[in-house]
Design an enzyme around this catalytic site. Sequence first.
Site, short mmCIF file in Angstrom:
data_model
loop_
_atom_site.label_atom_id
_atom_site.label_comp_id
_atom_site.label_asym_id
_atom_site.label_seq_id
_atom_site.Cartn_x
_atom_site.Cartn_y
_atom_site.Cartn_z
N VAL A 76 1.49 3.78 2.77
CA VAL A 76 2.12 3.33 4.02
C VAL A 76 3.64 3.39 3.87
O VAL A 76 4.20 2.70 3.01
CB VAL A 76 1.68 1.88 4.36
CG1 VAL A 76 2.38 1.39 5.61
CG2 VAL A 76 0.16 1.80 4.51
N SER A 113 -1.37 13.12 -16.06
CA SER A 113 -2.70 13.31 -16.63
C SER A 113 -2.76 14.70 -17.26
O SER A 113 -2.09 15.63 -16.79
CB SER A 113 -3.77 13.19 -15.54
OG SER A 113 -5.04 13.57 -16.05
N ASN A 136 2.55 4.13 -11.68
CA ASN A 136 1.19 4.21 -12.22
C ASN A 136 0.12 4.33 -11.15
O ASN A 136 -0.96 4.85 -11.42
CB ASN A 136 0.92 2.97 -13.07
CG ASN A 136 -0.54 2.77 -13.37
OD1 ASN A 136 -1.12 3.46 -14.21
ND2 ASN A 136 -1.18 1.83 -12.67
N ASP A 180 0.87 -1.16 0.00
CA ASP A 180 0.00 0.00 0.00
C ASP A 180 0.92 1.22 0.00
O ASP A 180 1.62 1.48 0.98
CB ASP A 180 -0.89 -0.02 1.25
CG ASP A 180 -1.86 1.16 1.31
OD1 ASP A 180 -1.61 2.18 0.63
OD2 ASP A 180 -2.85 1.07 2.05
N LYS A 213 -0.90 15.60 -9.93
CA LYS A 213 -0.39 15.31 -11.26
C LYS A 213 0.46 16.46 -11.79
O LYS A 213 1.40 16.23 -12.58
CB LYS A 213 -1.54 15.01 -12.22
CG LYS A 213 -2.29 13.72 -11.88
CD LYS A 213 -1.36 12.51 -11.83
CE LYS A 213 -2.12 11.21 -11.62
NZ LYS A 213 -1.22 10.03 -11.56
N TYR A 273 -6.26 15.99 -6.99
CA TYR A 273 -5.76 15.07 -8.01
C TYR A 273 -4.97 15.82 -9.07
O TYR A 273 -3.86 15.43 -9.43
CB TYR A 273 -6.94 14.32 -8.64
CG TYR A 273 -6.53 13.40 -9.77
CD1 TYR A 273 -5.99 12.14 -9.50
CD2 TYR A 273 -6.68 13.78 -11.11
CE1 TYR A 273 -5.61 11.29 -10.51
CE2 TYR A 273 -6.30 12.94 -12.13
CZ TYR A 273 -5.76 11.69 -11.84
OH TYR A 273 -5.37 10.86 -12.85
#
Length: 258
Positions: A62, A146, A94, A59, A160, A156
């Site tokens: 973490v 993106s 990714n 994860d 990016k 977000y």
Amino acid sequence: MGTALITGGSAGLGLEFARQLAAAGHGLVLVARDEEWLNQVAAELRGAHGVAVEVLRADLSVPDDVARVAQRLAVVGGRPEDGDLPPVGLLVNNAGFATSANFAEGRVSTERRGIDVMVKAVVELSHAAVGQMLERDRGAILNVGSVAALTAGGTYAAAKAYVRTFTESLAVELKGTGVTATLLSPGFTHTEFHERAGIPKSAIPDWAWLDASDVVRVSLEDVRRGVVLSTPSVRYKVAAAALRMAPRWAVRAVGKYR
């Protein structure tokens, strides 16, 4: 063929990267949170293409898990302490996610987790990879960004935007070495990404969608050619150019881009 490490490698663009790289004969290290699903994907790829596939459950929000992935990326190979592990020649950063909630209405823990996964982990994993790649004088880092990076689309888009600037800066630093850095900036792409974020696909016109296989194919071709900014499709190249040239008040007026 070299080995590629893909974060978020069990679904979406990450899974498509895994399939295309395996078909080309590359060994893989797949990183994601769901170990059971990772094992299923690994079995599929081994059976279909006969390549070596390592599974690394992690994860990326973490710190200890990020450190384990970084440790794998730091392997140079050919040394007793590396065991039989091959070095990673391509890192695909990714992993990522978006939400449909507005910033003020959402949970700050979710916003923080997004920054951990899409910014902090990208930096730490890139640092681990580039060290061993420079030592071997070959390798590539592909960071999935993106077109949203050029918009005013919440945390977000901000994450990016960081990845975009970071990747370009890394490419400048690596110029003249055998190591490259490429930023993939796709537009709307047919994966489960939007469904998981709770963003209805019906709100997006059909012409705006890209096919995941085309996005991955173009980006890998760009990596091989040492391209820094990879924006699949003419329509998103035009959109990106328009966003870069537009005054920021106009960009803000457009609103969110998911």
